[in-house]
Design a protein around this motif. Structure first.
Motif, PDB file in Angstrom:
ATOM      1  N   UNK A  31       3.475   5.733  -2.726  1.00 39.35           N
ATOM      2  CA  UNK A  31       3.961   6.567  -3.549  1.00 39.35           C
ATOM      3  C   UNK A  31       3.616   6.699  -4.833  1.00 39.35           C
ATOM      4  N   UNK A  32       3.487   5.922  -5.712  1.00 37.90           N
ATOM      5  CA  UNK A  32       3.565   5.894  -7.115  1.00 37.90           C
ATOM      6  C   UNK A  32       1.972   6.626  -7.799  1.00 37.90           C
ATOM      7  N   UNK A  33       1.136   6.131  -6.884  1.00 40.14           N
ATOM      8  CA  UNK A  33      -0.302   6.908  -7.528  1.00 40.14           C
ATOM      9  C   UNK A  33      -0.840   7.728  -6.878  1.00 40.14           C
ATOM     10  N   UNK A  34      -0.644   7.715  -5.068  1.00 42.54           N
ATOM     11  CA  UNK A  34      -1.189   8.995  -4.658  1.00 42.54           C
ATOM     12  C   UNK A  34      -2.757   7.707  -3.969  1.00 42.54           C
ATOM     13  N   UNK A  35      -3.271   9.432  -3.287  1.00 37.05           N
ATOM     14  CA  UNK A  35      -4.587   8.396  -1.555  1.00 37.05           C
ATOM     15  C   UNK A  35      -5.891   8.003  -3.650  1.00 37.05           C
ATOM     16  N   UNK A  36      -6.150   8.603  -4.581  1.00 37.25           N
ATOM     17  CA  UNK A  36      -6.777   8.546  -5.268  1.00 37.25           C
ATOM     18  C   UNK A  36      -6.939   6.460  -5.940  1.00 37.25           C
ATOM     19  N   UNK A  37      -5.300   6.560  -5.390  1.00 32.41           N
ATOM     20  CA  UNK A  37      -4.567   5.068  -6.582  1.00 32.41           C
ATOM     21  C   UNK A  37      -4.985   3.794  -5.413  1.00 32.41           C
ATOM     22  N   UNK A  38      -5.761   3.731  -4.187  1.00 27.08           N
ATOM     23  CA  UNK A  38      -5.587   3.004  -3.364  1.00 27.08           C
ATOM     24  C   UNK A  38      -6.350   2.458  -2.958  1.00 27.08           C
ATOM     25  N   UNK A  39      -6.554   1.396  -3.809  1.00 25.34           N
ATOM     26  CA  UNK A  39      -8.116   1.199  -3.939  1.00 25.34           C
ATOM     27  C   UNK A  39      -8.027  -0.670  -3.437  1.00 25.34           C
ATOM     28  N   UNK A  40      -9.264  -1.360  -2.926  1.00 19.02           N
ATOM     29  CA  UNK A  40      -9.394  -2.647  -2.941  1.00 19.02           C
ATOM     30  C   UNK A  40      -8.459  -3.280  -4.662  1.00 19.02           C
ATOM     31  N   UNK A  41      -9.001  -2.762  -5.292  1.00 21.24           N
ATOM     32  CA  UNK A  41      -9.183  -3.895  -6.634  1.00 21.24           C
ATOM     33  C   UNK A  41      -7.608  -3.263  -6.921  1.00 21.24           C
ATOM     34  N   UNK A  42      -6.894  -2.605  -6.492  1.00 19.28           N
ATOM     35  CA  UNK A  42      -5.807  -2.368  -7.251  1.00 19.28           C
ATOM     36  C   UNK A  42      -5.085  -2.853  -6.392  1.00 19.28           C
ATOM     37  N   UNK A  43      -5.169  -2.842  -4.921  1.00 20.02           N
ATOM     38  CA  UNK A  43      -3.958  -3.162  -4.002  1.00 20.02           C
ATOM     39  C   UNK A  43      -3.716  -5.014  -4.194  1.00 20.02           C
ATOM     40  N   UNK A  44      -5.494  -5.056  -4.709  1.00 22.59           N
ATOM     41  CA  UNK A  44      -4.978  -7.318  -4.562  1.00 22.59           C
ATOM     42  C   UNK A  44      -4.342  -7.287  -5.738  1.00 22.59           C
ATOM     43  N   UNK A  45      -4.131  -6.494  -7.404  1.00 22.02           N
ATOM     44  CA  UNK A  45      -3.447  -6.679  -8.107  1.00 22.02           C
ATOM     45  C   UNK A  45      -2.495  -6.654  -8.287  1.00 22.02           C
ATOM     46  N   UNK A  46      -2.048  -5.763  -6.703  1.00 17.24           N
ATOM     47  CA  UNK A  46      -0.448  -5.782  -6.992  1.00 17.24           C
ATOM     48  C   UNK A  46      -0.023  -7.161  -5.774  1.00 17.24           C
ATOM     49  N   UNK A  64      -0.091  12.485   4.162  1.00 18.61           N
ATOM     50  CA  UNK A  64      -0.923  12.928   3.969  1.00 18.61           C
ATOM     51  C   UNK A  64      -2.642  12.792   4.180  1.00 18.61           C
ATOM     52  N   UNK A  65      -1.963  11.255   4.165  1.00 17.74           N
ATOM     53  CA  UNK A  65      -3.699  10.591   4.447  1.00 17.74           C
ATOM     54  C   UNK A  65      -3.878   9.670   5.497  1.00 17.74           C
ATOM     55  N   UNK A  66      -2.572  10.071   6.697  1.00 15.80           N
ATOM     56  CA  UNK A  66      -2.563   9.246   7.863  1.00 15.80           C
ATOM     57  C   UNK A  66      -2.114  10.471   8.863  1.00 15.80           C
ATOM     58  N   UNK A  67      -1.362  11.535   8.708  1.00 10.25           N
ATOM     59  CA  UNK A  67      -0.648  12.600   9.674  1.00 10.25           C
ATOM     60  C   UNK A  67      -2.190  12.684  10.538  1.00 10.25           C
ATOM     61  N   UNK A  68      -3.265  13.212   9.897  1.00 16.56           N
ATOM     62  CA  UNK A  68      -4.556  13.703  11.396  1.00 16.56           C
ATOM     63  C   UNK A  68      -4.739  12.637  11.880  1.00 16.56           C
ATOM     64  N   UNK A 128       4.070  16.580  -4.391  1.00 14.63           N
ATOM     65  CA  UNK A 128       2.939  18.359  -5.507  1.00 14.63           C
ATOM     66  C   UNK A 128       3.638  17.168  -7.036  1.00 14.63           C
ATOM     67  N   UNK A 129       4.083  17.030  -8.144  1.00 12.21           N
ATOM     68  CA  UNK A 129       4.763  17.195  -9.538  1.00 12.21           C
ATOM     69  C   UNK A 129       6.378  17.908  -9.212  1.00 12.21           C
ATOM     70  N   UNK A 130       6.824  17.056  -9.395  1.00 16.39           N
ATOM     71  CA  UNK A 130       8.178  17.948  -9.738  1.00 16.39           C
ATOM     72  C   UNK A 130       8.018  18.852 -10.390  1.00 16.39           C
ATOM     73  N   UNK A 131       7.426  19.136 -11.115  1.00 14.33           N
ATOM     74  CA  UNK A 131       7.644  20.145 -12.427  1.00 14.33           C
ATOM     75  C   UNK A 131       6.322  21.894 -11.033  1.00 14.33           C
ATOM     76  N   UNK A 132       5.776  21.214 -10.380  1.00 14.90           N
ATOM     77  CA  UNK A 132       5.298  22.378  -9.844  1.00 14.90           C
ATOM     78  C   UNK A 132       5.731  22.814  -8.563  1.00 14.90           C
ATOM     79  N   UNK A 133       6.371  22.124  -8.089  1.00 14.10           N
ATOM     80  CA  UNK A 133       7.280  22.269  -6.692  1.00 14.10           C
ATOM     81  C   UNK A 133       8.332  23.114  -7.482  1.00 14.10           C
ATOM     82  N   UNK A 134       8.836  22.845  -8.819  1.00 15.16           N
ATOM     83  CA  UNK A 134      10.490  23.537  -8.497  1.00 15.16           C
ATOM     84  C   UNK A 134       9.199  25.072  -8.780  1.00 15.16           C
ATOM     85  N   UNK A 155       0.962  -1.108   0.001  1.00 11.41           N
ATOM     86  CA  UNK A 155       0.345   0.398   0.017  1.00 11.41           C
ATOM     87  C   UNK A 155       1.074   1.199   0.156  1.00 11.41           C
ATOM     88  N   UNK A 156       1.674   1.236   0.795  1.00 10.31           N
ATOM     89  CA  UNK A 156       2.720   2.358   0.704  1.00 10.31           C
ATOM     90  C   UNK A 156       3.444   2.463  -1.056  1.00 10.31           C
TER      91      UNK A 156
END
Length: 241
Positions: free
Chosen positions: A37-52, A115-119, A172-178, A32-33
């Protein structure tokens, strides 16, 4: 209604997954970590986690009550990693400072997870161990229980708030952060002294400082206050005696 979570010893798969691994809570959390890292919180679903994991998505519910329970386990993992990287010296202020920096560093290593867990309050064993350690450091130093809880509250909220703030910049994306980081030299440094005298006077200092985390500085400010608080309490106790 969430499904009942079965103790891990009773729910461990007897056969490896399609990827050749035997699932465990730790394996799921680590995957899940990586997904965060690769897809953000929106990409963490049971379906995608099962596939991974090479397993059916429903397998997740044999280990966790749901994605929210998994989120708590991810927060616990970050806390546990911080504690594992920390070594006590027996000196309350250096120990507390080092533990705060370890927590901050652990969260920034996984900004999307931060961002998902600090609070969140996980109530899980490793988080409880961190809390017990902090409270033990303060009570062992001689803080009364009321002051201990006050310093603990400020310390942990400060640490997690900066973890979320700094993780937000890293997420944020590298370009935006830069572009954000470059704003101090591309925009602020070019403001004329006639209209913005204070920014113009400090622009070179702002450019050097503002892309760094202020957490160590603010942490030291908190510890300074706590140290003065402890000294005052000792003085009052000595006067009473």
């Amino acid at each position: 209604m969430p499904k009942k979570v079965v103790p891990e010893a009773e729910r461990r798969r007897r056969r490896p997954t399609r990827h050749g691994t035997v699932l465990s809570e730790k394996q799921i959390v680590q995957t899940a970590l990586r997904m965060l890292r690769e897809h953000g919180s929106a990409g963490l679903t049971a379906r995608r986690l099962g596939a991974a994991l090479g397993a059916d998505p429903s397998t997740l519910y044999r280990y966790f009550a749901g994605l929210d329970d998994l989120t708590r386990a991810i927060g616990e993992e970050l806390m546990g990693r911080a504690l594992d990287s920390w070594t006590a010296t027996g000196r309350w202020r250096p120990d507390l400072r080092a533990l705060g920096l370890a927590i901050h560093t652990s969260y920034l290593a996984h900004p999307q997870a931060a961002l998902l867990t600090a609070s969140r309050v996980t109530g899980r064993p490793r988080e409880i161990e961190v809390d017990e350690t902090i409270l033990g450091i303060l009570r062992g130093a001689g803080f009364g229980d009321v002051d201990t809880v006050g310093v603990y509250h400020a310390f942990i909220d400060l640490t997690l708030a900066f973890a979320a703030l700094d993780a937000g910049a890293l997420a944020v994306k590298d370009e935006a952060r830069g572009a954000d980081e470059g704003m101090w030299t591309s925009t602020y440094a070019r403001l004329p002294a006639e209209t913005h005298p204070h920014i113009a006077a400090t622009a070179h200092l702002l450019a050097d400082r503002m892309n760094l985390s202020a957490y160590p500085v603010v942490l030291d400010t908190l510890l300074n206050r706590a140290e003065a608080q402890l000294a005052a309490a000792r003085h009052r106790a000595g006067g009473t005696g």
